[in-house]
Design a protein around this motif. Structure first.
Motif, short mmCIF file in Angstrom:
data_model
loop_
_atom_site.label_atom_id
_atom_site.label_comp_id
_atom_site.label_asym_id
_atom_site.label_seq_id
_atom_site.Cartn_x
_atom_site.Cartn_y
_atom_site.Cartn_z
N ALA A 184 1.59 4.20 -2.85
CA ALA A 184 1.53 5.64 -2.61
C ALA A 184 2.79 6.33 -3.12
O ALA A 184 2.73 7.39 -3.76
CB ALA A 184 1.32 5.91 -1.12
N SER A 216 1.24 2.24 8.91
CA SER A 216 1.91 2.98 7.84
C SER A 216 3.37 3.26 8.17
O SER A 216 3.76 3.38 9.34
CB SER A 216 1.19 4.31 7.60
OG SER A 216 1.84 5.07 6.60
N HIS A 233 -6.70 0.92 6.67
CA HIS A 233 -6.55 1.76 5.49
C HIS A 233 -7.21 3.13 5.64
O HIS A 233 -6.64 4.14 5.22
CB HIS A 233 -7.13 1.05 4.26
CG HIS A 233 -6.45 -0.23 3.93
ND1 HIS A 233 -5.10 -0.44 4.14
CD2 HIS A 233 -6.93 -1.39 3.41
CE1 HIS A 233 -4.78 -1.66 3.75
NE2 HIS A 233 -5.88 -2.25 3.31
N GLY A 254 -3.57 2.84 -1.41
CA GLY A 254 -2.29 3.42 -1.78
C GLY A 254 -2.43 4.56 -2.77
O GLY A 254 -1.78 5.61 -2.63
N LYS A 257 -4.91 -3.32 -1.46
CA LYS A 257 -4.04 -2.24 -1.03
C LYS A 257 -3.90 -1.17 -2.10
O LYS A 257 -3.36 -0.09 -1.83
CB LYS A 257 -2.64 -2.78 -0.69
CG LYS A 257 -2.61 -4.03 0.17
CD LYS A 257 -3.42 -3.89 1.43
CE LYS A 257 -3.57 -5.21 2.15
NZ LYS A 257 -4.29 -6.25 1.41
N ARG A 282 0.83 -1.21 0.00
CA ARG A 282 0.00 0.00 0.00
C ARG A 282 0.86 1.26 0.00
O ARG A 282 0.63 2.20 -0.78
CB ARG A 282 -0.91 0.00 1.22
CG ARG A 282 -1.84 1.21 1.32
CD ARG A 282 -2.43 1.32 2.72
NE ARG A 282 -1.40 1.61 3.71
CZ ARG A 282 -1.56 1.47 5.03
NH1 ARG A 282 -2.70 1.00 5.51
NH2 ARG A 282 -0.58 1.78 5.86
N ASP A 283 1.88 1.28 0.86
CA ASP A 283 2.72 2.47 0.94
C ASP A 283 3.66 2.57 -0.25
O ASP A 283 4.02 3.68 -0.68
CB ASP A 283 3.49 2.46 2.27
CG ASP A 283 2.56 2.61 3.47
OD1 ASP A 283 1.34 2.74 3.26
OD2 ASP A 283 3.05 2.58 4.61
N ILE A 331 -3.73 7.61 -0.85
CA ILE A 331 -2.69 8.29 -0.07
C ILE A 331 -1.82 9.13 -1.01
O ILE A 331 -1.51 10.30 -0.72
CB ILE A 331 -1.84 7.27 0.71
CG1 ILE A 331 -2.69 6.61 1.80
CG2 ILE A 331 -0.61 7.94 1.32
CD1 ILE A 331 -2.03 5.40 2.44
N PHE A 338 4.63 6.03 6.90
CA PHE A 338 4.69 7.48 6.72
C PHE A 338 4.36 8.18 8.02
O PHE A 338 3.37 7.87 8.67
CB PHE A 338 3.70 7.93 5.65
CG PHE A 338 3.88 7.25 4.32
CD1 PHE A 338 5.13 7.16 3.74
CD2 PHE A 338 2.79 6.71 3.65
CE1 PHE A 338 5.30 6.52 2.51
CE2 PHE A 338 2.94 6.09 2.43
CZ PHE A 338 4.20 6.00 1.85
N ALA A 346 -5.02 5.38 7.62
CA ALA A 346 -3.88 5.86 6.84
C ALA A 346 -4.31 6.90 5.80
O ALA A 346 -3.61 7.90 5.58
CB ALA A 346 -3.17 4.69 6.17
N PHE A 363 10.91 -0.95 6.21
CA PHE A 363 9.49 -0.80 6.48
C PHE A 363 9.13 -1.46 7.82
O PHE A 363 8.39 -0.89 8.62
CB PHE A 363 8.66 -1.46 5.36
CG PHE A 363 8.53 -0.64 4.11
CD1 PHE A 363 9.64 -0.15 3.45
CD2 PHE A 363 7.29 -0.37 3.57
CE1 PHE A 363 9.52 0.60 2.29
CE2 PHE A 363 7.15 0.38 2.42
CZ PHE A 363 8.27 0.87 1.78
N ALA A 371 -3.25 10.96 5.64
CA ALA A 371 -2.65 11.59 4.45
C ALA A 371 -3.31 12.91 4.12
O ALA A 371 -2.72 13.76 3.44
CB ALA A 371 -2.74 10.63 3.26
#
Length: 606
Positions: A134, A600, A307, A161, A157, A130-131, A164, A602, A310, A588, A314
């Motif tokens: 993004a 996340s 999700h 993603g 995801k 997912r990240d 975000i 981030f 997250a 990660f 964002a």
């Protein structure tokens, strides 16, 4: 109709909580570079960007007077849900030219399938993908060539993603373009029974594969109401799809017409007044609350307790599981789609679908109607369904005045349940979430000794040996983001369901994820703090008695006075750090936030 007091209370709480973060986010949007109109690109920059374009497009891009749309696509032809996206870019370019604009594929994002990686090492990359998506979205858009963006994605995801990434380019208008579900195949309940028979050793792999092939048999999204289809519902209730686009099948004239219309709408939004067009201004705390309501009213995927957190972060908006829990107490369950019922999403769509659902929730005061959407201000457009008239022109018609199948979709004044079926569980083991909309009332309270495992394969092996043929709470730990990327433990579902069907009291407690297809066995999932971060779950021992009460919102120990002084268990996670690319994601695992913070990597404005 006035808004429900519970909805207002949660919205205001989120607004206050998020005020400082949201202000910083909007301030950064205001200072976003103006080069999205290509005016600040050098001649060399610009020449590189249109070198391969058709001559007519090249002229328009060079003149910098008409919008240029960026297409970010998750196309690949292994995933049935994404295979229909192959032709979308050319359709969108065609529509853009008709609108006097141009469009370019800005970039692609990875799209892995949880269905393919279930129980495999690759599943340990699923949440982190997912990240990555993004970040891939950011790379695609960072060329500063675009006045709006269209996001082509469907599954688990991928859409979060893309969202975000889109929100970090929040000064750009955003239109999300779905692909639609595959035709109905083997009924989902029948498929589930075959899986249980295989888990019990009653049938062989050949029979199982034949059943799975009948369930997953064509291009389009899987038809059960898991994370992929929950994504499509969310994009619609947040106003990021064209109205009614979520569940129109691929390969149909209506789907083609909707995709062309999405391209035209993106061009129109690119020409809208500055500040009114960007997705970062459009999505605010009211939009996020609407998403939560849609999730609860349809019994959507538990993955969105990660999700949506997250996604909100964002946009500079802070939500937590208490917001889910409080809204769940006032939002009725209006849909029964597998695993919360026997129907699939095609049947849900035929019963009235999103247009009926949104109208019922709005009219009951359970959706904010003053939100901005890509169709304009308010949700009225989303209470209509797309169709082709006699001349083949795309039109929108009113949703049916009543559900066309009361076993699948119901009005707000006659729901399947008065609440949304999602609960936060709290106690000495931390915080977790449980989805009870598919769990029968008699199974919502389990108090039993625990059996502790390190992965789902150990559970399956113990079950085959008959060691779990009793009242038991199965604990699977060291499955959180920091431990191994938080894979789904979907393979446990048939095994635990078989135990429950034998008459035993059974539940699952884990710091990992289940699937968007979480089913009839009570499962306290996403336990946080996770075991790898010295969470209390790491101090559990075989034989400890745990009480899981989904009605009272309790996940706690019974007795075990020495619990807090026990040394936490340790485990060797080296086997999760190498192989099938997992070694590339060590950074990660080291920085991932806890489950309630969305898992996340981030930090954003934290």
């Amino acid at each position: 109709m006035s808004l429900h007091p519970g909805l207002l209370q949660v919205t205001e709480r989120i607004r206050r909580r998020s005020a400082a973060r949201r202000a910083r986010y909007l301030s950064r949007l205001a200072s976003a570079p103006g080069a999205t109109r290509r005016s600040e690109l050098s001649c060399t920059n610009l020449a590189h960007a249109f070198a391969a374009s058709p001559s007519a497009d090249r002229i328009l891009i060079k003149e910098q007077r008409r919008p240029n749309l960026g297409i970010v696509t998750a196309y690949n032809d292994m995933l049935s849900a994404h295979q229909p996206l192959r032709d979308y870019p050319e359709w969108i370019k065609e529509a853009a030219r008709e609108a006097g604009a141009t469009a370019q594929v800005a970039g692609g994002v990875p799209a892995m399938c949880d269905g393919v990686t279930q129980g495999q090492p690759g599943m340990e990359l699923s949440l982190f993908s997912r990240d990555v998506i993004a970040m891939s979205t950011a790379i695609a858009l960072t060329h500063n060539m675009f006045d709006a963006a269209l996001y082509l994605g469907v599954c688990d995801k991928i859409v979060p993603g893309l969202m975000i990434g889109a929100l970090r380019f929040g000064h750009l208008p955003a239109v999300f373009v779905p692909a639609g579900p595959m035709p109905s195949g083997m009924p989902n309940e029948e498929k589930s029974k075959v899986r249980q028979r295989y888990a019990a050793g009653e049938i062989g792999k050949d029979v199982l594969l034949e059943a799975e092939s009948r369930a997953y048999h064509a291009a389009g999204t899987c038809t059960f109401y898991g994370t992929a289809n929950s994504n499509q519902m969310l994009m619609e209730v947040m106003g990021l799809h064209l109205p009614g686009a979520a569940f129109v099948p691929p390969g149909t004239p209506l789907r083609h017409a909707l995709t062309l219309a999405a391209g035209r709408r993106a061009a129109e939004l690119a020409l809208a007044p500055e500040g009114a067009r960007g997705v970062g201004h459009m999505i605010d705390e009211r939009s996020i609350v609407n998403a939560l309501v849609g999730l609860l009213a349809t019994g959507g995927s538990t993955n969105h307790t990660l999700h949506l957190v997250a996604i909100a972060h964002a946009a500079g908006i802070e939500i937590d599981w208490d917001d889910f829990d409080d809204l769940s107490r006032v939002v009725p369950l209006l849909a029964r789609v597998y695993p919360n019922g026997s129907a699939d999403v095609n049947q849900f769509h035929a019963a009235g679908g999103m247009a009926f659902l949104i109208r019922e929730l709005r009219d009951a005061g359970l959706l904010h109607d003053d939100v901005a959407t890509i169709a304009g201000v308010g949700l009225d457009a989303y209470t209509k369904a797309p169709a082709l008239d006699a001349s083949g022109r795309l039109v929108w018609v009113d949703a049916p005045g009543h559900s066309l199948d009361g076993d699948i979709l119901r009005p707000a004044d006659d729901p399947f349940s008065a609440d949304g079926g999602l609960r936060v569980l709290k106690g000495r083991l931390g915080r977790s979430v449980i989805k009870v909309s598919a769990v029968k009332p008699e199974h919502r309270l389990v108090e039993a000794p625990v059996r502790v495992f390190g992965d789902q394969a150990e559970v399956q092996a113990a079950a085959k040996r008959g060691e779990l043929d009793r009242d038991v709470i199965v604990v699977v730990r060291f499955q959180g983001p920091r431990a191994n990327g938080m894979p789904e433990l979907h393979k446990l579902t048939p095994t635990l369901a078989n135990l429950q069907d034998k008459g035993f009291k059974v539940a699952l407690v884990t710091d990992g994820r289940m699937s968007g297809a979480s089913g009839k066995v009570p499962a306290a999932i996403h336990v946080t703090p996770e075991a790898a971060c010295d969470g209390p779950i790491a101090r559990l021992r075989d034989g400890d008695v745990v009480r899981l009460d989904a009605v009272a919102g309790v996940l706690d120990l019974v007795g075990a006075e020495d619990f807090e002084t026990r040394a936490p268990a340790e485990t060797n996670l080296e086997t999760n750090e190498w192989g099938l690319g997992r070694e590339l994601f060590g950074v990660f695992r080291r920085v991932a936030a806890g489950a309630e913070a969305g898992g996340s990597v981030f930090g954003f404005e934290d």
